[in-house]
Enzyme design. Structure first.
Site, PDB file in Angstrom:
ATOM      1  N   CYS A  72      -2.157   9.196   2.550  1.00 63.49           N
ATOM      2  CA  CYS A  72      -1.864   8.581   1.247  1.00 63.49           C
ATOM      3  C   CYS A  72      -2.872   9.049   0.215  1.00 63.49           C
ATOM      4  O   CYS A  72      -2.552   9.202  -0.952  1.00 63.49           O
ATOM      5  CB  CYS A  72      -1.863   7.066   1.361  1.00 63.49           C
TER       6      CYS A  72
ATOM      7  N   GLU B 269       0.890  -1.169   0.000  1.00 61.23           N
ATOM      8  CA  GLU B 269       0.000   0.000   0.000  1.00 61.23           C
ATOM      9  C   GLU B 269       0.919   1.207   0.000  1.00 61.23           C
ATOM     10  O   GLU B 269       1.526   1.528   1.026  1.00 61.23           O
ATOM     11  CB  GLU B 269      -0.875   0.008   1.256  1.00 61.23           C
TER      12      GLU B 269
END
Ligand code: NAD
Length: 465
Positions: free
Chosen positions: A269, A234
C-alpha cells in the site's frame, strides 16, 4: 470450494471449503454470545493468550512463511521478514494496551466542606463488541495483526475474513490462535471471497475494519453505514517521493527508492509509486536507479536470494500492461521492462518509465505492481504541486540533506505519513492512516489500540452523608 493457485507455477495447490451465508450468520451469532465472557477476562489473561499466539508464530515462522510464499508468490526472505516484524508489532500492542484502556480519573472534587458531596468523573474504555476484519492478501500478517491483535486485547470478538488470495495463511492464523487458547468463538475465521465479505457485513456488527482497495472500500463504507457500525478503512495509495537537488549520495538514494518501489513486487500500500527528481541530479539519479533495478534477482520465490517473485494475481498482468501501453501512447519512454516474462507463472518484468506526465494512468491510478514512473521537476513548488495531484494520500517521501527543507515540503503534502530520507516503512509506534481515497481512521500507535474501544463517561457522586 476455493481453488488456491501457486502464482509461481500457475498450478492449483489446494482446495479449501468456503463459508456460505448461513454459516456466516451462525458464526456471527456464536461470536456475539461469547464476547461478554472474553471481555470479562482480566486483561492479563488476554495478554497471556496473545503471548502464546506470538510464541507459536515465532516457533512456526519457517512453515508459515513457506505457506505465504506458495500462495502469494512473495519471495521467501520477504515472507520471513513479514512474520518476524509482526512479532514486534505484537510486542508493542501487548506492552501498551494496559495504558490505553486503564480507566482514567478526569476530575475529582475532594472538597472537605462538611455535607458537600465528593464527585469523581471517570472515563472507561470498553470493547466495541463484535468486529469484522476484512483483510488484504499483500501483507496478511501485518495488516491482519494491526486489527485482530488490539481488537482481541481490548475485549472484542473478531470475525476475520482473510483475502481469498491468502486463504491458507488466514486459516493458519486462525489455527494458531485456537492452539494458543483463544476460543474459536472469539477469533472466528470466515472463509471466501467478496460475496462472503458482503454476507459478513449483513450481520449485526459493532465495528468494521477493512484493508483493501478504494473500490471495495466504498462498498464496505456503504454497508457499514447502513447499520451505523464504526468503520475504519485502510485503502490504497499513489505514494510520491521527491529527490531534491542537494542530495549528494545519489546512488544510495536511487537504491533506496528502487527498493521502496519494487519490494514485494510493488504490491505494498505504501510502495513508492511516483518519483519526482530535481533536474540538476536527474541524469545521475536515473542511471543509478536503472542499475539498481537491473540488479534485482527475479525468479523462484522459494529461493532465499530471490527479490522479485511473480505477481500474486494473474489478472493484474493485464492491468500493468494497460498502464505501460497508455503511458507510451501518451509519450512516455520505456527505460526497462514493460512486459510479462515468458514461461510459467505470473511474472512481470520490473518496469521504469520516464517522460511521464500527471495525465497518465501510471502517475494517477494505483499501480500495485513492479512499474514506476520517474518525472523531472525544476523546483520544490513544482514537486509539491505534483505530489498533491492525486486523490490518494497515504505516504510521501522527500530526500534532501536539509531536514527543515524536507519538513517544509512534506507539511504541504496531503498524506497520513511523511518520510524524510526513507520510504515504504511502517512503525507500530506511529499512527497509520490515509487521507482522501487512502482511507478513514487509524491503525497502529496508541490510537490504533483505542480505536477498538468506546469510551464511557462516569459521573460518580458519593452520598453527602
Ligand atoms: P480488495 O479490495 O480486492 O479486497 C480486500 C478484501 O475485501 C478481500 O478480503 C476481499 O475478499 C474483500 N471484498 C471484496 N469485495 C467485497 C465486498 N463487496 N464486500 C465485502 N468484502 C469484499 O483488495 P486486495 O486486492 O485484497 O488488497 C490490495 C489493496 O489493499 C490495495 O489497494 C492496497 O493498497 C490496499 N492495502 C492498503 C493497506 C493500508 O494499510 N492502507 C495495506 C495493505 C493493502
Amino acid at each position: 470450494m476455493l481453488s488456491i493457485i501457486n502464482p509461481a507455477t500457475a498450478a492449483p495447490m489446494a482446495e479449501i471449503a468456503v463459508d456460505n451465508a448461513t454459516a456466516v450468520q451462525r458464526k456471527a451469532a456464536v461470536a456475539r454470545a461469547a464476547q461478554p465472557t472474553w471481555a470479562a477476562l482480566p486483561l492479563t489473561e488476554r495478554i497471556s493468550l496473545i503471548h502464546q499466539f506470538r510464541q507459536l508464530l515465532q516457533q512456526q515462522q519457517s512453515r508459515l512463511a513457506a505457506i505465504l510464499t506458495a500462495e502469494t508468490g512473495k519471495p521467501i526472505a520477504q515472507a520471513e521478514a513479514e512474520i518476524g516484524a509482526t512479532l514486534e508489532r505484537i510486542d508493542f500492542f501487548t506492552a501498551q494496551v494496559a495504558a490505553v484502556i486503564t480507566p482514567t480519573i478526569a476530575h475529582q472534587d475532594c472538597s472537605s466542606v462538611p455535607g458537600s458531596a465528593r464527585l469523581e468523573e471517570v472515563i472507561t474504555h470498553e470493547p466495541l463488541g463484535v468486529v469484522a476484519n476484512i483483510s488484504a492478501w499483500n501483507y496478511p500478517y501485518f495488516v491482519g495483526a494491526n486489527v485482530f491483535i488490539p481488537a482481541l486485547l481490548t475485549g472484542n470478538a473478531v470475525l476475520y475474513k482473510p483475502s481469498e488470495f491468502a486463504s491458507l495463511t488466514g486459516q493458519a492464523i486462525a489455527d494458531l490462535f485456537h492452539t494458543a487458547g483463544v476460543p474459536p468463538d472469539i477469533f472466528v475465521p470466515v472463509m471466501g471471497g467478496g460475496a462472503i465479505g458482503a454476507a459478513l457485513l449483513e450481520q449485526p456488527l459493532d465495528g468494521v475494519f477493512f484493508t483493501g482497495s478504494y473500490a471495495t472500500g466504498k462498498k464496505i463504507a456503504a454497508a457499514a453505514a447502513a447499520q451505523l457500525a464504526k468503520m475504519q478503512l485502510e485503502l490504497g495509495g499513489k505514494d510520491p517521493a521527491y529527490v531534491c537537488n542537494d542530495v549528494t549520495d545519489v546512488p544510495a538514494t536511487a537504491a533506496a527508492l528502487a527498493d521502496g518501489a519494487f519490494y514485494n513486487n510493488g504490491q505494498s500500500c505504501c510502495a513508492v509509486e511516483r518519483i519526482y527528481v530535481h533536474a540538476e541530479i536527474y541524469d545521475a539519479f536515473l542511471t543509478a536507479f536503472l542499475a539498481a533495478v537491473q540488479a534485482f534477482k527475479m525468479g523462484d520465490p522459494t529461493d532465499p536470494d530471490t527479490y522479485l517473485g511473480p505477481l500474486s494475481r494473474q489478472p493484474h498482468l493485464e492491468a500493468l500492461e494497460g498502464q505501460v501501453k497508455d503511458a507510451i501512447a501518451q509519450g512516455a519512454t520505456l527505460q526497462t521492462g514493460g512486459h510479462r516474462v515468458e514461461g510459467t507463472g505470473w511474472y512481470f518484468a520490473p518496469t521504469v518509465l520516464t517522460e511521464v506526465t500527471a495525465e497518465m494512468a501510471v502517475m494517477r491510478a494505483e499501480t500495485f505492481g513492479p512499474v514506476i514512473g520517474i518525472q523531472k521537476v525544476t523546483s520544490d513548488e513544482a514537486a509539491i504541486a505534483l505530489m498533491n495531484d492525486t486523490d490518494y494520500g497515504l505516504t510521501a517521501a522527500v530526500y534532501s540533506r536539509d531536514r527543515q527543507r524536507a519538513q517544509a515540503i512534506l507539511s504541504q503534502v496531503k498524506s497520513g505519513t511523511a518520510y524524510w530520507n526513507c520510504c515504504d516503512r511502517v512503525s507500530p509506534r506511529l499512527p497509520w492512516s490515509g487521507r482522501g481515497h487512502s482511507g478513514l481512521g487509524t491503525t497502529l500507535s496508541l490510537e490504533g489500540i483505542r480505536t477498538f474501544t468506546q469510551s464511557r463517561g462516569w459521573h460518580l457522586k458519593a452520598p453527602s452523608s
